[in-house]
Design a protein around this motif. Structure first.
Motif, PDB file in Angstrom:
ATOM      1  N   ASP A  47       0.881  -1.166   0.000  1.00 18.02           N
ATOM      2  CA  ASP A  47       0.000   0.000   0.000  1.00 18.02           C
ATOM      3  C   ASP A  47       0.920   1.217   0.000  1.00 18.02           C
ATOM      4  O   ASP A  47       1.518   1.569   1.020  1.00 18.02           O
ATOM      5  CB  ASP A  47      -0.888  -0.007   1.244  1.00 18.02           C
ATOM      6  CG  ASP A  47      -1.884   1.149   1.246  1.00 18.02           C
ATOM      7  OD1 ASP A  47      -1.804   2.010   0.337  1.00 18.02           O
ATOM      8  OD2 ASP A  47      -2.727   1.204   2.159  1.00 18.02           O
ATOM      9  N   ASP A  68       0.378   4.318  -0.150  1.00 23.38           N
ATOM     10  CA  ASP A  68      -0.063   5.505   0.603  1.00 23.38           C
ATOM     11  C   ASP A  68      -1.094   5.056   1.633  1.00 23.38           C
ATOM     12  O   ASP A  68      -2.297   5.029   1.365  1.00 23.38           O
ATOM     13  CB  ASP A  68      -0.648   6.565  -0.330  1.00 23.38           C
ATOM     14  CG  ASP A  68      -0.949   7.879   0.396  1.00 23.38           C
ATOM     15  OD1 ASP A  68      -0.708   7.942   1.624  1.00 23.38           O
ATOM     16  OD2 ASP A  68      -1.400   8.816  -0.263  1.00 23.38           O
ATOM     17  N   GLU A  69      -0.610   4.687   2.813  1.00 20.17           N
ATOM     18  CA  GLU A  69      -1.491   4.155   3.845  1.00 20.17           C
ATOM     19  C   GLU A  69      -2.398   5.233   4.446  1.00 20.17           C
ATOM     20  O   GLU A  69      -3.359   4.922   5.166  1.00 20.17           O
ATOM     21  CB  GLU A  69      -0.653   3.510   4.950  1.00 20.17           C
ATOM     22  CG  GLU A  69       0.150   2.300   4.474  1.00 20.17           C
ATOM     23  CD  GLU A  69       0.973   1.690   5.584  1.00 20.17           C
ATOM     24  OE1 GLU A  69       1.028   2.301   6.686  1.00 20.17           O
ATOM     25  OE2 GLU A  69       1.557   0.605   5.375  1.00 20.17           O
ATOM     26  N   THR A  70      -2.106   6.507   4.196  1.00 16.57           N
ATOM     27  CA  THR A  70      -2.925   7.600   4.756  1.00 16.57           C
ATOM     28  C   THR A  70      -4.145   7.906   3.900  1.00 16.57           C
ATOM     29  O   THR A  70      -5.018   8.676   4.317  1.00 16.57           O
ATOM     30  CB  THR A  70      -2.075   8.880   4.899  1.00 16.57           C
ATOM     31  OG1 THR A  70      -1.633   9.302   3.605  1.00 16.57           O
ATOM     32  CG2 THR A  70      -0.873   8.626   5.795  1.00 16.57           C
ATOM     33  N   GLU A 109      -7.551   6.754   1.528  1.00 13.16           N
ATOM     34  CA  GLU A 109      -8.566   5.717   1.392  1.00 13.16           C
ATOM     35  C   GLU A 109      -9.000   5.638  -0.063  1.00 13.16           C
ATOM     36  O   GLU A 109      -9.056   6.640  -0.772  1.00 13.16           O
ATOM     37  CB  GLU A 109      -9.763   6.029   2.283  1.00 13.16           C
ATOM     38  CG  GLU A 109      -9.449   6.013   3.770  1.00 13.16           C
ATOM     39  CD  GLU A 109     -10.685   6.271   4.614  1.00 13.16           C
ATOM     40  OE1 GLU A 109     -11.778   6.421   4.025  1.00 13.16           O
ATOM     41  OE2 GLU A 109     -10.557   6.315   5.849  1.00 13.16           O
ATOM     42  N   GLU A 161      -4.489  -0.816  -2.609  1.00 12.31           N
ATOM     43  CA  GLU A 161      -3.728  -1.269  -1.452  1.00 12.31           C
ATOM     44  C   GLU A 161      -2.853  -2.486  -1.769  1.00 12.31           C
ATOM     45  O   GLU A 161      -2.203  -3.021  -0.877  1.00 12.31           O
ATOM     46  CB  GLU A 161      -4.673  -1.605  -0.295  1.00 12.31           C
ATOM     47  CG  GLU A 161      -5.514  -0.431   0.157  1.00 12.31           C
ATOM     48  CD  GLU A 161      -6.477  -0.810   1.267  1.00 12.31           C
ATOM     49  OE1 GLU A 161      -6.537  -2.027   1.582  1.00 12.31           O
ATOM     50  OE2 GLU A 161      -7.148   0.080   1.797  1.00 12.31           O
TER      51      GLU A 161
END
Length: 346
Positions: free
Chosen positions: A213, A215-217, A219, A223
């Protein structure tokens, strides 16, 4: 430039680079390439650069496959088994054929099997019920010939592979060697070899792949972006050996030979291997008692120094000979290892 001059330049550059900087112990791939192959060489403390002949020479000094072998012929086959520790076993095999006067061709296989091991995970620390294996492999083709009546030169091109589970590293490498026969000191022999001159090795395979993922920040983004772990590259254990073989006693049916090899690798210090061989020789049988002391200059860095063994060769009326060699290498902490060789000369 003559082949000998070219080889000398390569060897000089290799030694110079290995002597510079800090110690590189344990920083190369495929260390099995410096273990030494076979009962005869192991019994002599690895002082086998000059003393070897036939298909066994494929793993020590390729120039010697063009020499007359122990059975008095130029064609030979070779099988070796080395029982190591904790279910680890080493195997080697080779064939050498004389293709014309003073010229020989050979193929050799060196295989180290680490056995099967249980697959364990954080959740199943006692094992999942599945197993995996690991091995090291070297397979090469060799050519050698006599450039003069007393000077022999040879080379090997080989594939080197290391594999564990689903991960593999491969590269190509070359061995070169020469042997000089003299008339001094009952027929003293000199020789040298440079082994494992080639590329670096880098592990790769399905276990290096994973999903990321990026860019885990955020939504709603992907992912599961395919990713790959980058593995470091490691050099092969470039090795240079210079050996001498001196028949101290050569009278009637009795021969006593002393041997020594100076040995330098790019991942260790300058080293000396020594050996001695007492032989009883007739027209039909040769019997050898051997002992050696390897890694003289490495002291306590090495768990085992003293080696010993024996061998015999039996000739038949049909110009075929069968050879058998045995060696023991005692280790202070790991126990003894046993090596057995079977040789066919035809």
């Amino acid at each position: 430039m003559k082949p000998l001059s070219t080889l000398a330049v390569i060897l000089l550059l290799s030694i110079t680079s290995s002597l510079q900087g800090q110690s590189r112990v344990g920083t190369t791939a495929a260390p099995f390439l410096t273990m030494g192959v076979g009962a005869k060489g192991s019994a002599l403390g690895h002082a086998n650069t000059v003393n070897t002949s036939g298909a066994e020479a494929l793993f020590w000094n390729p120039a010697n496959i063009a020499l007359k072998n122990e059975g008095g012929t130029y064609n030979s086959g070779y099988l070796s088994y080395n029982q190591l520790f904790v279910d680890v076993n080493a195997y080697a095999s080779g064939l050498v054929f004389n293709i014309s006067e003073g010229k020989s061709f050979g193929i050799g296989l060196n295989f180290l099997d680490y056995g099967r091991m249980d697959i364990r995970t954080v959740e199943q620390q006692e094992g999942t019920g599945a197993t995996f294996g690991a091995h090291d492999l070297s397979i090469g083709v060799s050519y050698a010939q006599n450039l003069t009546e007393s000077f022999y030169f040879g080379g090997t091109a080989k594939l080197v592979q290391q594999k564990i589970y689903d991960m593999t590293a491969e590269t190509f490498a070359f061995d070169f060697g020469f042997t000089l026969l003299t008339e001094y000191l009952n027929g003293m022999k000199l020789g040298a070899s440079i082994n494992n001159f080639g590329g670096s090795m880098q592990m790769d395979g399905i276990n290096a792949e994973y999903l990321v993922d990026v860019d885990e920040t955020s939504e709603g983004n992907n992912e599961s972006v395919p990713g790959r772990i980058y593995m470091d590259e490691w050099d092969l254990p470039l090795s240079f050996k210079f050996g001498v073989n001196v028949p101290v006693v050569k009278k009637d049916n009795l021969e006593w030979t002393i041997l020594a090899d100076a040995h330098q690798t790019n991942d260790n210090d300058l080293n000396l291997d020594t050996g001695s061989q007492l032989s009883y020789v007739t027209n039909t049988i040769k019997f050898h008692a051997r002992a050696g002391y390897k890694d003289l200059f490495l002291g306590n860095q090495i768990d085992s120094h003293f080696t010993y063994g024996a061998g015999f060769t039996l000739k038949t009326a049909s110009n075929v000979a069968l050879g058998f060699d045995f060696a023991q290498v005692p280790f202070e902490y790991l126990g003894n290892t046993t090596l057995i060789d079977i040789k066919l000369y035809f």
